[in-house]
Design a protein around this motif. Structure first.
Motif, PDB file in Angstrom:
ATOM      1  N   LYS A   1      37.833  41.215  43.991  1.00 23.81           N
ATOM      2  CA  LYS A   1      36.583  41.339  44.746  1.00 23.81           C
ATOM      3  C   LYS A   1      35.721  42.473  44.207  1.00 23.81           C
ATOM      4  CE  LYS A   1      33.899  40.638  48.431  1.00 23.81           C
ATOM      5  NZ  LYS A   1      33.036  41.827  48.455  1.00 23.81           N
ATOM      6  N   LEU A   2      36.324  43.586  43.868  1.00 22.35           N
ATOM      7  CA  LEU A   2      35.556  44.734  43.369  1.00 22.35           C
ATOM      8  C   LEU A   2      34.891  44.422  42.034  1.00 22.35           C
ATOM      9  CD1 LEU A   2      38.033  47.623  44.284  1.00 22.35           C
ATOM     10  CD2 LEU A   2      35.808  47.171  45.332  1.00 22.35           C
ATOM     11  N   PHE A   3      35.615  43.751  41.149  1.00 19.51           N
ATOM     12  CA  PHE A   3      35.014  43.362  39.865  1.00 19.51           C
ATOM     13  C   PHE A   3      33.901  42.336  40.092  1.00 19.51           C
ATOM     14  CE2 PHE A   3      39.090  44.800  37.796  1.00 19.51           C
ATOM     15  CZ  PHE A   3      38.496  45.782  36.999  1.00 19.51           C
ATOM     16  N   ALA A   4      34.133  41.389  41.010  1.00 19.41           N
ATOM     17  CA  ALA A   4      33.123  40.365  41.285  1.00 19.41           C
ATOM     18  C   ALA A   4      31.857  40.985  41.860  1.00 19.41           C
ATOM     19  CB  ALA A   4      33.691  39.317  42.238  1.00 19.41           C
ATOM     20  N   ASP A   5      32.019  41.975  42.735  1.00 17.04           N
ATOM     21  CA  ASP A   5      30.860  42.643  43.319  1.00 17.04           C
ATOM     22  C   ASP A   5      29.992  43.289  42.252  1.00 17.04           C
ATOM     23  OD1 ASP A   5      31.586  41.895  45.837  1.00 17.04           O
ATOM     24  OD2 ASP A   5      32.461  43.827  46.398  1.00 17.04           O
ATOM     25  N   ARG A   6      30.607  43.717  41.171  1.00 17.63           N
ATOM     26  CA  ARG A   6      29.878  44.344  40.068  1.00 17.63           C
ATOM     27  C   ARG A   6      29.453  43.327  39.005  1.00 17.63           C
ATOM     28  NH1 ARG A   6      30.485  49.914  39.506  1.00 17.63           N
ATOM     29  NH2 ARG A   6      31.648  50.895  41.217  1.00 17.63           N
ATOM     30  N   GLN A   7      29.745  42.056  39.284  1.00 18.19           N
ATOM     31  CA  GLN A   7      29.451  40.989  38.319  1.00 18.19           C
ATOM     32  C   GLN A   7      30.070  41.303  36.961  1.00 18.19           C
ATOM     33  OE1 GLN A   7      25.142  40.586  38.466  1.00 18.19           O
ATOM     34  NE2 GLN A   7      25.265  39.313  40.302  1.00 18.19           N
TER      35      GLN A   7
END
Length: 225
Positions: A164-170
């Protein structure tokens, strides 16, 4: 300049319900917070190690109950009547009052102002019996609070949080990097946030994608510190 900007961009913690990942390590605590209207005696104590999710749950409850949040370390100088006006108060790191007469007295009075007409949520690293409280009346009231425990995050929870954290940062990372990180990083949600932010910043500064070497360099740096 690019390197400096990459490391100085702040990352805001998201305390929304959709950002809280339920797992076997925190399901009981989540259920207890969501059932706050039925807390015995109008109070609940959340206990767990740093980074287990106590602050996230506190903010979720505050948003639902219309509660104010105060740090235990700030209680001695707080206006207790103003805090109690909301009818719902969360005291984070309540164990920080132990050993300070003014702080213990403040928590005792806040408890009596809020409970039983309102709701009181407290967080700490362990149960009240381990805080080292010196004020007998406060100790008896804290000991009477129901306890919900959060355990350190398991592999499934840490993996979900990292994704989720990586996805939030695209930010796209190799799938194999997630289990590799989980096996080596500090086991806390806070550590996951800091590690992802540091990896993203380093990749931006270097103009390269995130790799296992990026992560290894940061993990080695943390161990050296």
């Amino acid at each position: 300049m690019i390197r400096q900007l990459a490391f100085d961009l702040p990352v805001q913690a998201a305390y929304r319900r959709e950002d809280f990942f339920a797992s076997a390590t925190n399901a009981h605590a989540l259920a207890a917070v969501e059932a706050w209207r039925g807390w015995p005696g109008g109070k609940m104590l959340l206990v767990g190690p740093p980074g287990a999710g106590k602050t996230h749950l506190t903010h979720l409850w505050a948003a639902t109950a219309g509660a104010v949040i105060v740090a235990g370390a700030d209680l001695a100088g707080a206006d207790l009547l103003v805090l109690a006006e909301s009818g719902a108060v969360a005291v984070e790191d309540a164990d920080a009052v132990a050993g300070t007469p003014e702080a213990e007295t403040a928590l005792f009075h806040l408890h009596n102002l809020v409970v039983p007409r309102g709701s009181l949520l407290l967080t700490a690293r362990g149960p009240a019996r381990d805080w080292g409280l010196r004020l007998p009346d406060l100790k008896s009231r804290m000991d009477a609070a129901s306890v919900a425990r959060l355990e350190p995050p398991d592999d499934a929870l840490l993996s979900a949080v990292l994704v989720k954290l990586f996805a939030d940062r695209q930010t796209v990372v190799p799938p194999a990097l997630i289990p590799w990180l989980v096996a080596r990083m500090e086991r806390s949600i806070d550590a996951a946030r800091e590690l992802v932010a540091a990896m993203d910043a380093r990749a931006l500064a270097q103009g390269k994608p995130i790799t296992r070497a990026t992560a290894q360099g940061l993990l080695d740096r943390d161990e050296a510190e």
